[in-house]
Design a protein around this motif. Structure first.
Motif, PDB file in Angstrom:
ATOM      1  N   PRO A  12      -4.856 -44.737 -40.476  1.00 32.02           N
ATOM      2  CA  PRO A  12      -5.255 -43.596 -39.656  1.00 32.02           C
ATOM      3  C   PRO A  12      -4.050 -42.892 -39.030  1.00 32.02           C
ATOM      4  CG  PRO A  12      -5.674 -45.650 -38.505  1.00 32.02           C
ATOM      5  CD  PRO A  12      -5.270 -46.022 -39.896  1.00 32.02           C
ATOM      6  N   HIS A  13      -4.230 -41.605 -38.787  1.00 32.85           N
ATOM      7  CA  HIS A  13      -3.193 -40.820 -38.133  1.00 32.85           C
ATOM      8  C   HIS A  13      -3.334 -41.014 -36.625  1.00 32.85           C
ATOM      9  CE1 HIS A  13      -2.176 -38.766 -41.870  1.00 32.85           C
ATOM     10  NE2 HIS A  13      -3.471 -38.609 -42.078  1.00 32.85           N
ATOM     11  N   PRO A  14      -2.334 -41.558 -35.959  1.00 32.33           N
ATOM     12  CA  PRO A  14      -2.457 -41.808 -34.531  1.00 32.33           C
ATOM     13  C   PRO A  14      -2.398 -40.521 -33.714  1.00 32.33           C
ATOM     14  CG  PRO A  14      -0.245 -42.310 -35.266  1.00 32.33           C
ATOM     15  CD  PRO A  14      -1.041 -42.003 -36.501  1.00 32.33           C
ATOM     16  N   GLU A  15      -2.809 -40.646 -32.481  1.00 32.97           N
ATOM     17  CA  GLU A  15      -2.722 -39.502 -31.580  1.00 32.97           C
ATOM     18  C   GLU A  15      -1.274 -39.027 -31.517  1.00 32.97           C
ATOM     19  OE1 GLU A  15      -5.106 -38.180 -27.717  1.00 32.97           O
ATOM     20  OE2 GLU A  15      -4.128 -40.120 -27.527  1.00 32.97           O
ATOM     21  N   ARG A  69      -7.717 -25.942 -28.686  1.00 32.66           N
ATOM     22  CA  ARG A  69      -8.305 -24.674 -28.253  1.00 32.66           C
ATOM     23  C   ARG A  69      -9.380 -24.899 -27.195  1.00 32.66           C
ATOM     24  NH1 ARG A  69     -12.872 -21.460 -30.312  1.00 32.66           N
ATOM     25  NH2 ARG A  69     -12.458 -19.224 -30.032  1.00 32.66           N
ATOM     26  N   ASN A  70     -10.092 -26.013 -27.327  1.00 35.24           N
ATOM     27  CA  ASN A  70     -11.200 -26.284 -26.413  1.00 35.24           C
ATOM     28  C   ASN A  70     -10.815 -27.260 -25.304  1.00 35.24           C
ATOM     29  OD1 ASN A  70     -13.792 -24.888 -27.551  1.00 35.24           O
ATOM     30  ND2 ASN A  70     -12.718 -25.686 -29.348  1.00 35.24           N
ATOM     31  N   GLY A  71      -9.524 -27.510 -25.145  1.00 30.85           N
ATOM     32  CA  GLY A  71      -9.032 -28.283 -24.019  1.00 30.85           C
ATOM     33  C   GLY A  71      -9.520 -29.718 -23.990  1.00 30.85           C
ATOM     34  N   TRP A  72      -9.512 -30.397 -25.158  1.00 35.19           N
ATOM     35  CA  TRP A  72      -9.971 -31.788 -25.176  1.00 35.19           C
ATOM     36  C   TRP A  72      -9.162 -32.619 -24.188  1.00 35.19           C
ATOM     37  CZ3 TRP A  72     -14.010 -34.456 -26.776  1.00 35.19           C
ATOM     38  CH2 TRP A  72     -13.931 -35.848 -26.806  1.00 35.19           C
ATOM     39  N   SER A  73      -9.849 -33.264 -23.289  1.00 35.56           N
ATOM     40  CA  SER A  73      -9.180 -34.099 -22.286  1.00 35.56           C
ATOM     41  C   SER A  73      -9.870 -35.452 -22.160  1.00 35.56           C
ATOM     42  CB  SER A  73      -9.172 -33.392 -20.924  1.00 35.56           C
ATOM     43  OG  SER A  73     -10.494 -33.125 -20.487  1.00 35.56           O
ATOM     44  N   GLY A  74     -10.616 -35.806 -23.177  1.00 34.46           N
ATOM     45  CA  GLY A  74     -11.387 -37.040 -23.130  1.00 34.46           C
ATOM     46  C   GLY A  74     -10.651 -38.213 -23.725  1.00 34.46           C
ATOM     47  N   ALA A  75     -11.332 -38.937 -24.581  1.00 34.83           N
ATOM     48  CA  ALA A  75     -10.840 -40.196 -25.134  1.00 34.83           C
ATOM     49  C   ALA A  75      -9.635 -39.984 -26.037  1.00 34.83           C
ATOM     50  CB  ALA A  75     -11.964 -40.856 -25.936  1.00 34.83           C
ATOM     51  N   PRO A  76      -8.890 -41.061 -26.291  1.00 39.55           N
ATOM     52  CA  PRO A  76      -7.833 -40.998 -27.301  1.00 39.55           C
ATOM     53  C   PRO A  76      -8.401 -40.578 -28.653  1.00 39.55           C
ATOM     54  CG  PRO A  76      -7.685 -43.029 -26.041  1.00 39.55           C
ATOM     55  CD  PRO A  76      -8.974 -42.388 -25.643  1.00 39.55           C
ATOM     56  N   VAL A  77      -7.546 -39.943 -29.465  1.00 34.15           N
ATOM     57  CA  VAL A  77      -7.978 -39.366 -30.734  1.00 34.15           C
ATOM     58  C   VAL A  77      -7.193 -39.997 -31.881  1.00 34.15           C
ATOM     59  CG1 VAL A  77      -8.297 -37.239 -32.046  1.00 34.15           C
ATOM     60  CG2 VAL A  77      -8.427 -37.188 -29.543  1.00 34.15           C
ATOM     61  N   GLU A  78      -7.889 -40.318 -32.961  1.00 36.84           N
ATOM     62  CA  GLU A  78      -7.255 -40.737 -34.202  1.00 36.84           C
ATOM     63  C   GLU A  78      -7.808 -39.887 -35.339  1.00 36.84           C
ATOM     64  OE1 GLU A  78      -7.777 -44.852 -35.021  1.00 36.84           O
ATOM     65  OE2 GLU A  78      -6.704 -45.533 -33.230  1.00 36.84           O
ATOM     66  N   GLY A  79      -7.057 -39.783 -36.421  1.00 33.93           N
ATOM     67  CA  GLY A  79      -7.503 -39.015 -37.574  1.00 33.93           C
ATOM     68  C   GLY A  79      -7.505 -39.843 -38.837  1.00 33.93           C
TER      69      GLY A  79
END
Length: 237
Positions: free
Chosen positions: A61-64, A106-116
């Motif tokens: 996975p692509h890390p944050e 664009r939508n100002g995500w400020s929640g949980a950590p993100v992985e791709g």
């Protein structure tokens, strides 16, 4: 466990700088994506995983913090996945995940950590579902942002030209996404999807696997075919 999902299309044209003069034509899609991301934020997940099509799957996975770019589309615009600047140790995001990173920013995500995670179009349905089940087990509250387009054969000017099977395929996919029906998503034919240039089939079936033990309600926010390509936006919550 999966607590929410947002399904969004992934054409680079969603980015106004890429679309340029045609940008207003996709305003309705962008608005639907904003609404879908709002559902993810409201679910307060512990982890957000972005899944999208990739020509070279399995790299991740692509890390944050992994970088992405739209320079390949003639635009001097860079993005990063999530809020953490990270190190970008897993290379560059595939275009679908770069679009997701742009949407989150664009939508100002400020929640949980993100992985791709990039998945390939040829990935078998059951393998997609297994990937989804593994993702859902990653945390107590997992959310998915699922990127992918429907058929690219909806009109004579579409990238794949007109195929009469394209509209019925997209209609089945839209109904499955709008009703949060994992079984219907799993029933989508991978060979036909490949013929119709559907980039979303594998990511949607990852979603189906992740939702196996969840009890979610679906809402279809958008389903049209501008430029002859099926774009669908939906939420599961």
């Amino acid at each position: 466990m999966l607590v929410a999902a947002a399904v969004c299309p992934c054409p680079p044209l969603l980015v106004p700088e890429v679309a340029r003069g045609a940008a207003p034509e996709l305003d309705a899609v962008r608005a639907a994506c904003t609404d879908a991301l709002g559902v993810l934020a409201a679910a307060r997940p512990d982890l957000l995983v972005v899944v999208g099509p990739a020509e070279r799957p399995g790299r991740g996975p692509h890390p944050e913090g992994t970088p992405g770019s739209f320079r390949g589309f003639g635009v001097d615009l860079d993005v990063r996945l999530g809020r953490d600047p990270g190190t970008g140790s897993e290379g560059v995001l595939p275009p679908s995940l770069a679009v997701a990173a742009w949407l989150l920013e664009r939508n100002g995500w400020s929640g949980a950590p993100v992985e791709g995670l990039g998945v390939g179009e040829p990935l078998e349905p059951e393998r997609c579902a297994e990937v989804g089940r593994q993702i859902a087990a990653r945390a107590d509250r997992v959310a998915l942002l699922v990127m992918g387009d429907g058929s690219a054969c909806r009109s004579l000017k579409a990238p794949g030209y007109l195929d009469e099977r394209a509209e019925p395929f997209d209609a089945r996919a839209a109904e499955a996404l709008g009703t949060a029906d994992p079984a219907a998503l799993m029933a989508l034919d991978p060979d036909l999807a490949l013929t119709l240039k559907v980039s979303g089939r594998a990511p949607w079936q990852v979603l189906a696997g992740a939702a196996t033990t969840a009890d979610l309600t679906g809402t279809l926010l958008y389903a049209e075919a501008p430029y002859g390509v099926g774009y669908m936006t939906a939420t599961w919550s």
